[in-house]
Design an enzyme around this catalytic site. Structure first.
Site: not given
Length: 504
Positions: A193, A246-248, A251, A269, A303, A400
Site C-alpha cells: 500500500k 510512518g507516524s507513531t 503505528g 519504523e 524520520c 516531530e
C-alpha cells in the site's frame, strides 16, 4: 485493464504512460466495488497530475488472496533462492534503466529535486535490491547437536508468508525497496500500500515487477486511503506480517489491529525527534555542514532528522555563525531546477502542520535567526527556519515537525548533553561531533537510539541495520537483520534410534 494516463513532464518534455488501476495478479485492474479515486498532486504547483483507482476492502482481500495463492503455488518454497536472486537482479537492472523517468515522476508527485531522487533515492533502491538479491540463495538453517547417537535436530529458515507493506510519502521508492527486497529474497509475497499522496512511482515499479518476470501475485499494489488499505491489511486474518513506516500514532493503531486479528508479526519504523550534539572538540565547520544536512535534507521530511541540535556553550556563538551561513545558502524551489536543494513539503495539510509548529515556537519565546516567514505564491514551500534560545518543554523541541525547522539549545557538560539528548519518547537516531575518541565512544554508548552517527549524520547503508527504540518502532530494516524479520524459523527434531516407552 485499467486506464492508461499520459503524464507530461513540462520541465523535461518527457511523456510518461502510466496505468492508474490496482496491480493484482500482474494486471492493472479497476476496483471491484468502488468508484473512489486518489488525486495525485504536484506540491510545487498545487495542480492535479492525475487520478488513480483507490482500493476498497474487497480489493485488499483480493490482493491478499492473490498473494496467498502465489505463496503456495509459484513462489515461497516452490522457487529456489537462485531464481529469486535472478529476478531481484533483473528488477534492479530495470529500475536502473528507467532511473531518469522514475526520478522525474517522483519529483512531480513528491517535490524532491530530480537529481536527489535519481542519484540518492533510486541509486539506493538499486543497491538495496542487489544487496538482497545476493542474500536470496544464502538463506540457511543450522544443525544443532542434541544426541549424536539417536537424534538429529535442525532448523529451516522459512518465509513468513503474505506480507502487508505500507510505505510513506517522503521516500516512496527507496522505502518500497527496503520492504519489498528482503521479503522477496526469502520467498514472501507482498501486498503493497503506497501512500495515498504519492502512488505514482509505486505503479511504475509494479510495471517493472511484471517486466522482470515475477509470477502473478508475488507483488500486488493497492493505492488506498490509510483508514481503508492500511487498516484492512493490519486486520486481515490471512496476512502474516505487516510492515509500516510512518507516524507513531498510526503505528500504534496498526499494532492494535494486528493483535486483535490473528496476532500477526509487526515491523514498525515510526517517528523520531533526534538529537545532534556538538562538542567543543568538534570540527565545527564539518559539524555545521552535517547539522544542516541532517535537518534540511528532503525538506526536513525525514524520520531521523537531527532537528534538536545541542551545542556546548564554549563554542556556541562560533557554531551558530557557521550554521546560519550554511542554512542561508540552501536554495529552495521547484525540484526540476538543478540548482535547488530543497523542494516543497508534500501537501497543504502538512504545510499547515509545519507552520503550526513554527508559530508555536514564536509564541513560546524561541528566537528565529533565519526563516520563519511565509512565501507568497503557489506551492507548499517553506524556507529553512532556525530557532535558538529553546527550552526543553517547547513544542518545537518535543514534537516531530517533519519539516525544515531546526531548534538549537546549549549545554555545559557531557553529562548534561546526554540527559538532554535522551529526554524524548523517541529513539530512532542521534548524532554527536567530537574529535575526542574516548568521548565519542562514551557518548555513543550512552545515547538511547537505534542508530548513532559520530562526526556525520543521516547516512545509511543497505548492509547496516536500521530501526528505532522506545516509540520509534519495533524491528529492523536493512542488513541481515532486515532479512531475518521476514523469516520464520522452524525447528525439526528427528529421532533415528531411541525407542519410546510408557510409562516413563
Amino acid at each position: 485493464m485499467s486506464q492508461i494516463v499520459k503524464i507530461k513532464i513540462a520541465a523535461t518534455g518527457r511523456t510518461i504512460e502510466l496505468p492508474t488501476g490496482l496491480f493484482i495478479n500482474n494486471e492493472f485492474v479497476p476496483s471491484v466495488d468502488s468508484q473512489e479515486t486518489l488525486s495525485a498532486i504536484n506540491p510545487a504547483t498545487e495542480e492535479e497530475i492525475c487520478k488513480v483507482v483507490a482500493a476498497s476492502e474487497k480489493d485488499i482481500d483480493l490482493a491478499v488472496k492473490a498473494a496467498r495463492a502465489a505463496f503456495k503455488n509459484t513462489w515461497g518454497k516452490n522457487v529456489t533462492g537462485f531464481e529469486r536472486s535472478r529476478l531481484l537482479y533483473k528488477l534492479a537492472d530495470l529500475i536502473e534503466r528507467d532511473q531518469q523517468e522514475l526520478a522525474e515522476l517522483e519529483t512531480l508527485n513528491n517535490g524532491k529535486p530530480v537529481r536527489i531522487a535519481r542519484d540518492f533515492d533510486i541509486g539506493d533502491t538499486v543497491q538495496c535490491l542487489r544487496y538482497y538479491a545476493g542474500w536470496a540463495d544464502k538463506i540457511l538453517g543450522e544443525t544443532i547437536e542434541v544426541d549424536n547417537k539417536t537424534k538429529l535436530a535442525f532448523t529451516r529458515a522459512d518465509p513468513i508468508g503474505v506480507c502487508g507493506q505500507i510505505v510513506p510519502w517522503n521516500y516512496p521508492i527507496m522505502i518500497w525497496a527496503w520492504k519489498v527486497a528482503p521479503a522477496l529474497a526469502v520467498g514472501c509475497t507482498v501486498v503493497m500500500k503506497p501512500s495515498e499522496l504519492t502512488p505514482l512511482t509505486a505503479l511504475k515499479l509494479s510495471q517493472l515487477v511484471k517486466e522482470a518476470g515475477f509470477p502473478p501475485g508475488v507483488v500486488n499494489t493497492v493505492p488506498s486511503l490509510g483508514h481503508v488499505g492500511g487498516a484492512a491489511l493490519a486486520a486481515h486474518m490471512d496476512v502474516d506480517l505487516v510492515a509500516f513506516t510512518g507516524s507513531t500514532v498510526t503505528g500504534k493503531k496498526i499494532m492494535e489491529a494486528a493483535a486483535r486479528s490473528n496476532l500477526k508479526k509487526v515491523l514498525l519504523e515510526l517517528g523520531g525527534k533526534s538529537p545532534n550534539i556538538i562538542f567543543e572538540s568538534a570540527d565545527l565547520e564539518q559539524a555545521a555542514t552535517w547539522a544542516v544536512l541532517g535537518t534540511l535534507s528532503n525538506s526536513g521530511e525525514d524520520c531521523t532528522a537531527g532537528s534538536r541540535v545541542y551545542v556546548q556553550e564554549s563554542v556556541y556563538d562560533k557554531f551558530i555563525d557557521l550554521l546560519i551561513e550554511k542554512v542561508k545558502s540552501t536554495p529552495v524551489g521547484d525540484g526540476f531546477d538543478d540548482a535547488v536543494t530543497n523542494g516543497p513539503v508534500i501537501s497543504k495539510t502538512h504545510f499547515d502542520r509545519v507552520w503550526g509548529h513554527i508559530e508555536s515556537g514564536k509564541r513560546e519565546g524561541a528566537k528565529i535567526l533565519v526563516g520563519g516567514e511565509r512565501r507568497v505564491g503557489s506551492g507548499y514551500f517553506i524556507d529553512p527556519t532556525v530557532f535558538v534560545d529553546v527550552k526543553q518543554d517547547m513544542k518545537i523541541v518535543n514534537e516531530e515537525i517533519f519539516g525544515p525547522v531546526l531548534a538549537v539549545g546549549r549545554f555545559s557538560t557531557e553529562e548534561e548533553a546526554i540527559e538532554l539528548a535522551n529526554n524524548t519518547r523517541y529513539g530512532l537516531g542521534a548524532g554527536l561531533h567530537s574529535r575526542d575518541a574516548n568521548q565519542a565512544m562514551r557518548v555513543s554508548l550512552a545515547l538511547d537510539a537505534g542508530t548513532v552517527w559520530v562526526n556525520q549524520y543521516d547516512i545509511l547503508h543497505n548492509n547496516v541495520p536500521f530501526g528505532g527504540k522506545k516509540q520509534s518502532g519495533i524491528g529492523r530494516e536493512l542488513g541481515k537483520q532486515g532479512l531475518d524479520e521476514y523469516i520464520s524459523v522452524k525447528a525439526i527434531h528427528w529421532n533415528f534410534g531411541e525407542k519410546a516407552s510408557w510409562p516413563v
